[in-house]
Design a protein around this motif. Structure first.
Motif, PDB file in Angstrom:
ATOM      1  N   GLN A 140      -5.257   8.074   9.830  1.00 40.37           N
ATOM      2  CA  GLN A 140      -5.591   9.138  11.090  1.00 40.37           C
ATOM      3  C   GLN A 140      -4.528  10.072  11.092  1.00 40.37           C
ATOM      4  O   GLN A 140      -2.831   9.855  11.205  1.00 40.37           O
ATOM      5  CB  GLN A 140      -6.071   9.205  12.498  1.00 40.37           C
ATOM      6  CG  GLN A 140      -6.936  10.227  13.490  1.00 40.37           C
ATOM      7  CD  GLN A 140      -7.568   9.565  14.552  1.00 40.37           C
ATOM      8  OE1 GLN A 140      -6.506   8.718  14.861  1.00 40.37           O
ATOM      9  NE2 GLN A 140      -8.235  10.493  14.436  1.00 40.37           N
ATOM     10  N   LEU A 147     -11.239  11.940  10.607  1.00 37.22           N
ATOM     11  CA  LEU A 147     -12.195  12.677  11.543  1.00 37.22           C
ATOM     12  C   LEU A 147     -12.460  12.253  12.494  1.00 37.22           C
ATOM     13  O   LEU A 147     -12.613  12.920  13.425  1.00 37.22           O
ATOM     14  CB  LEU A 147     -13.199  13.738  10.080  1.00 37.22           C
ATOM     15  CG  LEU A 147     -12.200  14.241   9.716  1.00 37.22           C
ATOM     16  CD1 LEU A 147     -13.283  15.408   8.848  1.00 37.22           C
ATOM     17  CD2 LEU A 147     -11.386  15.574  10.080  1.00 37.22           C
ATOM     18  N   TYR A 148     -13.180  11.688  11.836  1.00 37.54           N
ATOM     19  CA  TYR A 148     -14.150  10.687  13.551  1.00 37.54           C
ATOM     20  C   TYR A 148     -14.073   8.901  13.079  1.00 37.54           C
ATOM     21  O   TYR A 148     -13.801   8.696  11.923  1.00 37.54           O
ATOM     22  CB  TYR A 148     -15.063  10.590  13.631  1.00 37.54           C
ATOM     23  CG  TYR A 148     -16.276  10.140  14.059  1.00 37.54           C
ATOM     24  CD1 TYR A 148     -15.519  10.005  16.595  1.00 37.54           C
ATOM     25  CD2 TYR A 148     -16.760   9.037  14.187  1.00 37.54           C
ATOM     26  CE1 TYR A 148     -16.775   8.999  16.815  1.00 37.54           C
ATOM     27  CE2 TYR A 148     -17.675   7.798  14.768  1.00 37.54           C
ATOM     28  CZ  TYR A 148     -17.115   8.199  16.355  1.00 37.54           C
ATOM     29  OH  TYR A 148     -17.935   7.343  17.456  1.00 37.54           O
ATOM     30  N   LYS A 150     -15.016   5.116  15.185  1.00 42.96           N
ATOM     31  CA  LYS A 150     -15.304   4.253  16.110  1.00 42.96           C
ATOM     32  C   LYS A 150     -14.090   3.738  17.150  1.00 42.96           C
ATOM     33  O   LYS A 150     -12.900   3.171  16.750  1.00 42.96           O
ATOM     34  CB  LYS A 150     -16.896   3.203  16.925  1.00 42.96           C
ATOM     35  CG  LYS A 150     -17.739   3.828  16.437  1.00 42.96           C
ATOM     36  CD  LYS A 150     -18.668   3.021  15.896  1.00 42.96           C
ATOM     37  CE  LYS A 150     -20.225   3.342  15.146  1.00 42.96           C
ATOM     38  NZ  LYS A 150     -21.134   1.380  14.541  1.00 42.96           N
ATOM     39  N   GLU A 151     -13.926   4.266  18.324  1.00 40.11           N
ATOM     40  CA  GLU A 151     -13.253   4.237  19.457  1.00 40.11           C
ATOM     41  C   GLU A 151     -12.756   2.207  19.054  1.00 40.11           C
ATOM     42  O   GLU A 151     -11.259   1.964  18.570  1.00 40.11           O
ATOM     43  CB  GLU A 151     -12.829   3.886  20.872  1.00 40.11           C
ATOM     44  CG  GLU A 151     -12.196   4.161  21.183  1.00 40.11           C
ATOM     45  CD  GLU A 151     -12.300   4.156  22.794  1.00 40.11           C
ATOM     46  OE1 GLU A 151     -11.425   3.525  23.897  1.00 40.11           O
ATOM     47  OE2 GLU A 151     -13.021   5.128  23.148  1.00 40.11           O
ATOM     48  N   ASP A 154     -10.169   1.197  16.070  1.00 44.36           N
ATOM     49  CA  ASP A 154      -9.191   2.224  15.860  1.00 44.36           C
ATOM     50  C   ASP A 154      -7.978   1.152  16.251  1.00 44.36           C
ATOM     51  O   ASP A 154      -7.939   0.498  17.430  1.00 44.36           O
ATOM     52  CB  ASP A 154      -8.957   3.696  17.071  1.00 44.36           C
ATOM     53  CG  ASP A 154      -7.234   3.756  17.896  1.00 44.36           C
ATOM     54  OD1 ASP A 154      -6.694   3.572  16.834  1.00 44.36           O
ATOM     55  OD2 ASP A 154      -7.280   5.022  17.907  1.00 44.36           O
TER      56      ASP A 154
END
Length: 174
Positions: A140, A147-148, A150-151, A154
């Motif tokens: 990212q 662009l998106y 889910k946490e 990450d």
């Protein structure tokens, strides 16, 4: 025979429905917060400051010679004036060449060090993915490759912690 065909289709369907494990890392955060990258940036900033200080001293010495020339130019003969002007032009050119050469060399060394660190980060992310069963780990960044996400996908902090934990600063160089 029908049962065999149905079983093959069921197996293919079941296989294709397996969820792939994906994650992403914020590459800009890793570069910004990775201790080794900060150490390299600090090292090259210090080297640049030292180089600029050295060049500044040489520029001041040159300026003293220019000032002395300007102060005495009216009392100089034509041959002496031309000789002094040639010397001053030569000194100025030497100073400019040294500044360009040293800047280019420092920039190349710095870029090489950064490229090595980035390769190390990429290799670590690759190994992290293999060791933790990921099918894909995306990067990212500002360009928007993710662009998106889910946490929970990450992986930035986990990867960054491993990288920072494994970094051992070179204490042999001052």
């Amino acid at each position: 025979m029908k049962k065999a065909v149905v079983l093959v289709f069921v197996a293919i369907f079941a296989f294709s429905c397996q969820k792939q494990k994906t994650g992403f890392v914020n590459t800009e955060k890793i570069v910004k917060d990775y201790t080794e990258m900060s150490a390299a940036q600090d090292k090259y900033t210090k080297l640049n400051d030292e180089m600029m200080g050295d060049l500044e001293r040489k520029a001041q010495a040159y300026q003293i010679k220019v000032d002395l020339y300007q102060k005495n130019v009216s009392t100089m003969g034509t041959a002496e004036r031309e000789k002094t002007e040639q010397e001053l032009m030569g000194l100025r050119q030497e100073l400019q060449q040294e500044q360009q050469t040293r800047s280019r060399q420092l920039q190349q060394e710095s870029q090489s060090a950064i490229d090595t660190i980035i390769k190390k980060v990429k290799d670590h992310v690759k190994e992290y993915g293999k060791n933790n069963g990921y099918d894909y780990i995306y990067g990212q960044n500002e360009a928007g490759s993710v662009l998106y996400g889910k946490e929970e996908n990450d992986l930035t902090e986990k990867v960054l912690k491993e990288l920072n934990d494994s970094f051992k600063p070179d204490t042999t160089k001052a």
